[in-house]
Design a protein around this motif. Structure first.
Motif, mmCIF file in Angstrom:
data_model
loop_
_atom_site.group_PDB
_atom_site.id
_atom_site.type_symbol
_atom_site.label_atom_id
_atom_site.label_comp_id
_atom_site.label_asym_id
_atom_site.label_seq_id
_atom_site.Cartn_x
_atom_site.Cartn_y
_atom_site.Cartn_z
ATOM 1 N N ASN A 10 0.824 -1.207 0.000
ATOM 2 C CA ASN A 10 0.000 0.000 0.000
ATOM 3 C C ASN A 10 0.859 1.259 0.000
ATOM 4 O OD1 ASN A 10 -2.327 1.671 0.286
ATOM 5 N ND2 ASN A 10 -1.920 1.795 2.489
ATOM 6 N N LEU A 11 1.932 1.244 0.806
ATOM 7 C CA LEU A 11 2.837 2.398 0.852
ATOM 8 C C LEU A 11 3.486 2.614 -0.522
ATOM 9 C CD1 LEU A 11 4.328 4.643 2.334
ATOM 10 C CD2 LEU A 11 5.982 2.955 3.140
ATOM 11 N N LYS A 14 0.935 4.128 -2.877
ATOM 12 C CA LYS A 14 0.663 5.547 -2.584
ATOM 13 C C LYS A 14 1.819 6.429 -3.068
ATOM 14 C CE LYS A 14 -3.361 5.545 -0.465
ATOM 15 N NZ LYS A 14 -3.607 4.126 -0.814
ATOM 16 N N SER A 17 1.955 6.876 -6.797
ATOM 17 C CA SER A 17 0.935 7.716 -7.422
ATOM 18 C C SER A 17 1.345 9.186 -7.431
ATOM 19 C CB SER A 17 -0.401 7.556 -6.692
ATOM 20 O OG SER A 17 -0.321 8.161 -5.421
ATOM 21 N N LEU A 18 2.472 9.499 -6.782
ATOM 22 C CA LEU A 18 2.961 10.883 -6.784
ATOM 23 C C LEU A 18 3.649 11.167 -8.127
ATOM 24 C CD1 LEU A 18 4.442 11.026 -3.173
ATOM 25 C CD2 LEU A 18 2.308 12.032 -3.957
#
Lengths: 204, 204
Positions: A10-11, A14, A17-18
């Motif tokens: 998950n990290l 996330k 997605s930057l």
């Protein structure tokens, strides 16, 4: 099946997605974050929260600022007759770094982009029109949106919209970057550089 | 004097201290974070905190995991006679992605690095020795530390240390990457590829 635990997956997702962070960098960053000290982690998390909490948009130019109006808008030294219109706050920083421009700014926070279905209402164009109406001392609007289809469409729209007001609307030049080789220029840039050619005089 | 407010400056500095993020990317990321929705920000911050809170080191192989022992160590299908020794958890993921290796792992969490004054005590080498003593079924240790001076020094140290135990210690091959041009290889890689040459036979 890369055997990462769900929280690490998950990290990585996330971070990935930057903007500008691909799969490999996201992985590298995630493992770096897992290896950081508690103190460093706290200071990273705090920096994010604090910047978001303290940062507001200037009510005049819509640049990010923690005082309102922003330091540029409230600086008596700046030339109040020129407005440089940019897409995003980081463009203001780029122009400021140059130390050449002494006028004011207006940050659009976006451009007209039919593909992402962003309309002009998502930008601060209405606020720009309003500002120009209230400040007759503004004589020129320089449109410095990016040299993209969307940036150009926004520039064209602005120039048409402001035509009746008599305010001069200009667009920053496009062409070959200084120090660049013609050999490596793309066709569009080359065509634009040719079209925007300037006459050389002996005095220049 | 790029006119960023202090909190934005601080955010850019913190992001810029992460590995692989330069000044420009840090700026881009900072402005992206300022523009994110509250929801997206929360989910990013939560992902960081959660991954850090849930992630522990496996008590057997020291890979990052949220269950102990980790899924690899507790998988009955894995070959318990081989141990692949790597520097960091992300190397485990890289080998797992390959789907070729069926043995177990040992994560060192660092290598011998005199410049950063990291000694062997900062790694899990002592735990590795201990593990080998307790598990006589381990017949081979493959050292897959990076092809750097530090990685090689650590590999050499391990091979000397384990020599009396009779456990076979091997090192992954270094050489030219598959599909690469000899023209672009650096001297060290080329020398290593030459030294590690293998005899071609008709049967191969």
């Amino acid at each position: 099946m890369a055997r990462y635990s769900p929280s690490i997956q998950n990290l990585i997702a996330k971070l990935g997605s930057l903007p500008g962070i691909g799969g490999k960098s996201a992985q590298k960053l995630a493992f770096h974050i897992l290896d950081m000290s508690d103190e460093d982690t706290k200071s990273l998390l705090d920096a994010i929260s604090e910047a978001r909490n303290l940062t507001k948009k200037c009510s005049v130019c819509y640049n990010f600022t923690d005082s309102n109006p922003c330091p540029i808008c409230s600086d008596p030294q700046r030339d109040k007759s020129v407005l440089l219109v940019v897409e995003s706050p980081k463009d203001v920083a780029t122009f400021e770094r140059m130390h050449e421009y002494k006028g004011l700014y207006h940050v659009l926070h976006g451009v007209f982009d039919p593909i992402k279905s962003r309309s002009l209402e998502d930008t601060t164009i209405a606020q720009l029109i309003d500002r120009l109406g209230k400040h007759p001392e503004i004589k020129e609007v320089i449109v410095a949106t990016n040299q993209t289809a969307e940036g150009n469409a926004t520039a064209l729209f602005l120039s048409r919209m402001l035509k009746p007001s008599g305010i001069k609307v200009s667009r920053i030049a496009s062409g070959l970057p200084m120090g660049s080789d013609i050999e490596y220029a793309d066709d569009l840039t080359l065509a634009s550089a040719l079209k925007g050619r300037i006459t050389l005089t002996d005095e220049a």
